[in-house]
Design a protein around this motif. Structure first.
Motif, PDB file in Angstrom:
ATOM      1  N   UNK A 121      54.385   6.800  22.812  1.00  0.00           N
ATOM      2  CA  UNK A 121      54.234   5.579  23.608  1.00  0.00           C
ATOM      3  C   UNK A 121      54.800   5.795  25.008  1.00  0.00           C
ATOM      4  N   UNK A 122      55.956   6.427  25.058  1.00  0.00           N
ATOM      5  CA  UNK A 122      56.650   6.662  26.330  1.00  0.00           C
ATOM      6  C   UNK A 122      55.787   7.501  27.278  1.00  0.00           C
ATOM      7  N   UNK A 123      55.123   8.494  26.725  1.00  0.00           N
ATOM      8  CA  UNK A 123      54.291   9.383  27.535  1.00  0.00           C
ATOM      9  C   UNK A 123      52.842   8.910  27.625  1.00  0.00           C
ATOM     10  N   UNK A 124      52.577   7.685  27.180  1.00  0.00           N
ATOM     11  CA  UNK A 124      51.246   7.044  27.258  1.00  0.00           C
ATOM     12  C   UNK A 124      50.172   7.871  26.567  1.00  0.00           C
ATOM     13  N   UNK A 173      43.688   9.304  34.055  1.00  0.00           N
ATOM     14  CA  UNK A 173      43.212  10.501  33.353  1.00  0.00           C
ATOM     15  C   UNK A 173      41.687  10.579  33.357  1.00  0.00           C
ATOM     16  N   UNK A 174      41.016   9.434  33.372  1.00  0.00           N
ATOM     17  CA  UNK A 174      39.548   9.417  33.349  1.00  0.00           C
ATOM     18  C   UNK A 174      38.923   9.490  34.731  1.00  0.00           C
ATOM     19  N   UNK A 175      39.719   9.340  35.772  1.00  0.00           N
ATOM     20  CA  UNK A 175      39.191   9.339  37.141  1.00  0.00           C
ATOM     21  C   UNK A 175      38.679  10.737  37.499  1.00  0.00           C
ATOM     22  N   UNK A 222      51.219   0.044  31.543  1.00  0.00           N
ATOM     23  CA  UNK A 222      51.431   1.441  31.932  1.00  0.00           C
ATOM     24  C   UNK A 222      50.520   2.412  31.174  1.00  0.00           C
ATOM     25  N   UNK A 223      50.224   2.107  29.926  1.00  0.00           N
ATOM     26  CA  UNK A 223      49.339   2.975  29.140  1.00  0.00           C
ATOM     27  C   UNK A 223      47.920   2.898  29.689  1.00  0.00           C
ATOM     28  N   UNK A 224      47.466   1.702  30.020  1.00  0.00           N
ATOM     29  CA  UNK A 224      46.127   1.540  30.599  1.00  0.00           C
ATOM     30  C   UNK A 224      46.036   2.238  31.950  1.00  0.00           C
ATOM     31  N   UNK A 277      59.957  -5.890  32.872  1.00  0.00           N
ATOM     32  CA  UNK A 277      60.440  -4.546  32.645  1.00  0.00           C
ATOM     33  C   UNK A 277      59.402  -3.804  31.810  1.00  0.00           C
ATOM     34  N   UNK A 278      59.191  -2.546  32.135  1.00  0.00           N
ATOM     35  CA  UNK A 278      58.262  -1.758  31.337  1.00  0.00           C
ATOM     36  C   UNK A 278      58.971  -1.176  30.117  1.00  0.00           C
ATOM     37  N   UNK A 279      58.165  -0.770  29.153  1.00  0.00           N
ATOM     38  CA  UNK A 279      58.709  -0.130  27.956  1.00  0.00           C
ATOM     39  C   UNK A 279      59.518   1.105  28.342  1.00  0.00           C
TER      40      UNK A 279
END
Length: 73
Positions: A30-33, A69-71, A61-63, A1-3
């Motif tokens: 954290x939720x919104x990474x 975002x960096x793509x 999920x954060x990674x 399960x994810x956070x």
């Protein structure tokens, strides 16, 4: 399960923050990474979730969000 799934299951950011003993602002970030929880907080998440959330459920999920975002567009 994810956070995020766990946060949704417990009723949202404020209830999750209360369960974790954290500020809602921290849980929201954290939720919104926007940032990752420190290891001490991640361990607390794992324990308070009854081990339904694990390390990868917090950090993967954060990674993934960071890579997207960096793509290049």
């Amino acid at each position: 399960m994810t956070f995020n799934d766990w946060v949704d299951d417990v009723g949202g950011i404020k209830p999750a923050a209360d369960l974790l003993g954290e500020k809602p602002r921290s849980v929201r970030s954290w939720y919104h990474a926007e940032r990752a929880p420190r290891q001490r907080s991640a361990k607390n998440i794992i324990e308070k979730s009854g081990y339904r959330v694990d390390w990868s459920g917090i950090y993967q999920p954060i990674e993934t969000a960071r890579v997207k975002a960096e793509a290049p567009a």
